[in-house]
Design a protein around this motif. Structure first.
Motif, PDB file in Angstrom:
ATOM      1  N   PHE A 113       0.808  -1.157  -0.117  1.00  0.00           N
ATOM      2  CA  PHE A 113      -0.127   0.066  -0.016  1.00  0.00           C
ATOM      3  C   PHE A 113       0.955   1.230  -0.008  1.00  0.00           C
ATOM      4  O   PHE A 113       0.573   2.380  -0.663  1.00  0.00           O
ATOM      5  N   VAL A 114       1.968   1.091   0.445  1.00  0.00           N
ATOM      6  CA  VAL A 114       3.027   2.239   0.470  1.00  0.00           C
ATOM      7  C   VAL A 114       3.358   2.530  -0.965  1.00  0.00           C
ATOM      8  O   VAL A 114       3.424   3.897  -1.444  1.00  0.00           O
ATOM      9  N   VAL A 115       3.546   1.561  -1.517  1.00  0.00           N
ATOM     10  CA  VAL A 115       4.196   1.647  -2.978  1.00  0.00           C
ATOM     11  C   VAL A 115       3.250   2.084  -3.889  1.00  0.00           C
ATOM     12  O   VAL A 115       3.234   3.103  -4.609  1.00  0.00           O
ATOM     13  N   VAL A 116       1.932   1.976  -3.614  1.00  0.00           N
ATOM     14  CA  VAL A 116       0.485   2.160  -4.516  1.00  0.00           C
ATOM     15  C   VAL A 116       0.504   3.733  -4.212  1.00  0.00           C
ATOM     16  O   VAL A 116       0.393   4.370  -5.252  1.00  0.00           O
TER      17      VAL A 116
ATOM     18  N   ASP B 105      13.620   6.418   1.208  1.00  0.00           N
ATOM     19  CA  ASP B 105      13.178   5.250   1.719  1.00  0.00           C
ATOM     20  C   ASP B 105      14.092   5.031   3.264  1.00  0.00           C
ATOM     21  O   ASP B 105      15.110   4.839   3.266  1.00  0.00           O
ATOM     22  N   VAL B 106      13.453   5.539   4.385  1.00  0.00           N
ATOM     23  CA  VAL B 106      14.082   5.248   5.595  1.00  0.00           C
ATOM     24  C   VAL B 106      13.731   3.726   6.328  1.00  0.00           C
ATOM     25  O   VAL B 106      12.528   3.468   6.371  1.00  0.00           O
ATOM     26  N   GLY B 107      14.724   3.242   6.637  1.00  0.00           N
ATOM     27  CA  GLY B 107      14.727   1.888   7.146  1.00  0.00           C
ATOM     28  C   GLY B 107      14.338   0.864   5.918  1.00  0.00           C
ATOM     29  O   GLY B 107      13.476   0.106   6.074  1.00  0.00           O
TER      30      GLY B 107
ATOM     31  N   VAL C 108       9.232  13.176  -1.899  1.00  0.00           N
ATOM     32  CA  VAL C 108       8.730  11.931  -0.951  1.00  0.00           C
ATOM     33  C   VAL C 108       9.566  11.557  -0.050  1.00  0.00           C
ATOM     34  O   VAL C 108      10.811  11.213  -0.530  1.00  0.00           O
ATOM     35  N   ILE C 109       9.059  11.423   1.361  1.00  0.00           N
ATOM     36  CA  ILE C 109       9.803  10.477   2.225  1.00  0.00           C
ATOM     37  C   ILE C 109       8.792   9.581   2.566  1.00  0.00           C
ATOM     38  O   ILE C 109       7.810   9.751   2.939  1.00  0.00           O
ATOM     39  N   LEU C 110       9.421   8.384   2.308  1.00  0.00           N
ATOM     40  CA  LEU C 110       8.516   7.168   2.794  1.00  0.00           C
ATOM     41  C   LEU C 110       9.110   6.123   3.910  1.00  0.00           C
ATOM     42  O   LEU C 110      10.488   6.100   3.779  1.00  0.00           O
ATOM     43  N   SER C 111       8.423   5.341   4.677  1.00  0.00           N
ATOM     44  CA  SER C 111       9.103   4.532   5.474  1.00  0.00           C
ATOM     45  C   SER C 111       8.101   3.347   6.021  1.00  0.00           C
ATOM     46  O   SER C 111       6.957   3.691   6.205  1.00  0.00           O
ATOM     47  N   ASN C 112       8.674   2.290   6.217  1.00  0.00           N
ATOM     48  CA  ASN C 112       8.015   1.345   7.036  1.00  0.00           C
ATOM     49  C   ASN C 112       8.962   1.063   8.280  1.00  0.00           C
ATOM     50  O   ASN C 112       9.729   0.248   8.392  1.00  0.00           O
TER      51      ASN C 112
ATOM     52  N   HIS D 185       5.479  14.918  -0.117  1.00  0.00           N
ATOM     53  CA  HIS D 185       4.869  13.973   0.539  1.00  0.00           C
ATOM     54  C   HIS D 185       5.443  13.123   1.820  1.00  0.00           C
ATOM     55  O   HIS D 185       6.681  12.709   1.230  1.00  0.00           O
ATOM     56  N   LEU D 186       5.027  12.671   2.593  1.00  0.00           N
ATOM     57  CA  LEU D 186       5.409  12.102   3.804  1.00  0.00           C
ATOM     58  C   LEU D 186       4.458  10.617   3.984  1.00  0.00           C
ATOM     59  O   LEU D 186       3.225  10.819   3.856  1.00  0.00           O
TER      60      LEU D 186
END
Length: 304
Positions: free
Chosen positions: A119-122, A138-140, A204-208, A259-260
């Motif tokens: 869902f993060v990728v989408v 991509d953090v972590g 964009v900054i994204l992370s799991n 976007h975060l």
């Protein structure tokens, strides 16, 4: 858990030892054995492990159902089945896991990619569709699954993938090379957004991130608790040890309109949304729910 008996005709240790051990017979015996040991998907586990030993695609198990399997591959299969019965995840036993239709190499140095993380990728792809050459972090990153799936799908996106663990970064870099994506992804070791603190703002900054509260980890299923890396699971006492400072750090590293995107635990929606709302530079978007209708992804946009 006691050691697994041999899923091969060893004297009286297995049924009908006078018969040859065909692919079909091995799968049937092993499925029943793993079911008794509590495996959630015993037939699938048996198929994946046997295909690994034989270096076959799983479909070939059915086209060669009556093929007799020799002693050496049976011995290798027996060892994998024993380790699976002891709780080791199948993904670690075969060294790979599919994510967003990509085969990702995995090891105990990284979390096993989960479908919910897709869902993060989408969300990334929805937000960056109109952008030419978006820059993202991509953090972590772990196995690199999020960054690599995003770069694979968005043909001009560029990523910096960060992880605290050099062992995890080695897995991610290996995946990038295998997928031919090393020209658009850079790997950096460090904590949270520290490795990009001096960079120009990103789209964009994204992370799991690690988000499981420390006292919950002992209650997780054995395959997770005993085998997956705790540094990638443990979110501290409240599960927000990494999430809270990451949100604060992201403000200055996002472009206006950037976007975060954060994956969250299913019970963390209010806490994470409150942390983001406390940053006046962010505008919150609706929470994205997973296939089980659990809150799964929180997104915010930096105000222009």
């Amino acid at each position: 858990m006691p050691n697994a008996p041999e899923p091969v005709p060893a004297q009286a240790a297995a049924p009908d030892s006078s018969e040859s051990w065909t692919v079909g017979r091995l799968l049937t015996w092993t499925t029943d054995f793993l079911k008794r040991k509590g495996a959630e998907s015993p037939r699938l586990d048996a198929e994946v492990l046997l295909a690994k030993v034989l270096t076959w695609e799983r479909v070939k198990l059915y086209t060669d159902f009556e093929k007799i399997i020799g002693e050496q591959p049976r011995a290798e299969f027996r060892d994998l089945v024993r380790r699976r019965a002891e709780g080791m995840p199948v993904a670690y036993l075969v060294g790979r896991k599919e994510f967003y239709s990509l085969a990702m190499a995995v090891s105990p140095a990284v979390l096993i990619p989960r479908p919910d993380s897709e869902f993060v990728v989408v969300e990334f792809l929805n937000l960056t569709k109109p952008l030419e050459a978006p820059r993202a972090v991509d953090v972590g990153t772990g196995s690199g699954c999020l960054a690599l799936a995003c770069v694979h799908q968005h043909k001009t996106a560029r990523f910096v993938a960060i992880d605290l663990s050099p062992e995890a970064l080695a897995v991610a870099e290996s995946n990038a090379k295998k997928l031919g994506l090393t020209d658009r992804i850079e790997f950096r070791q460090g904590d949270r957004l520290g490795p990009v603190a001096g960079d120009a703002p990103f789209d964009v900054i994204l992370s799991n991130p690690p988000y499981i509260p420390t006292d919950v980890i002992p209650t997780l299923e054995p395959g997770v608790r005993l085998y997956e890396p705790h540094t990638a699971l443990d979110g501290g006492a409240d599960g927000l040890r990494v999430v809270a400072p990451l949100i604060a750090e992201a403000v200055c590293l996002l472009k206006p309109g950037g976007h975060l995107i954060l994956e969250i635990g299913s019970d963390q929606e209010k806490a994470v949304r409150d942390l983001i709302a406390a940053q006046p530079e962010f505008t919150l978007a609706p929470t994205i729910r997973d296939h089980a209708n659990h809150p799964r992804v929180v997104r915010a946009t930096r105000r222009a």
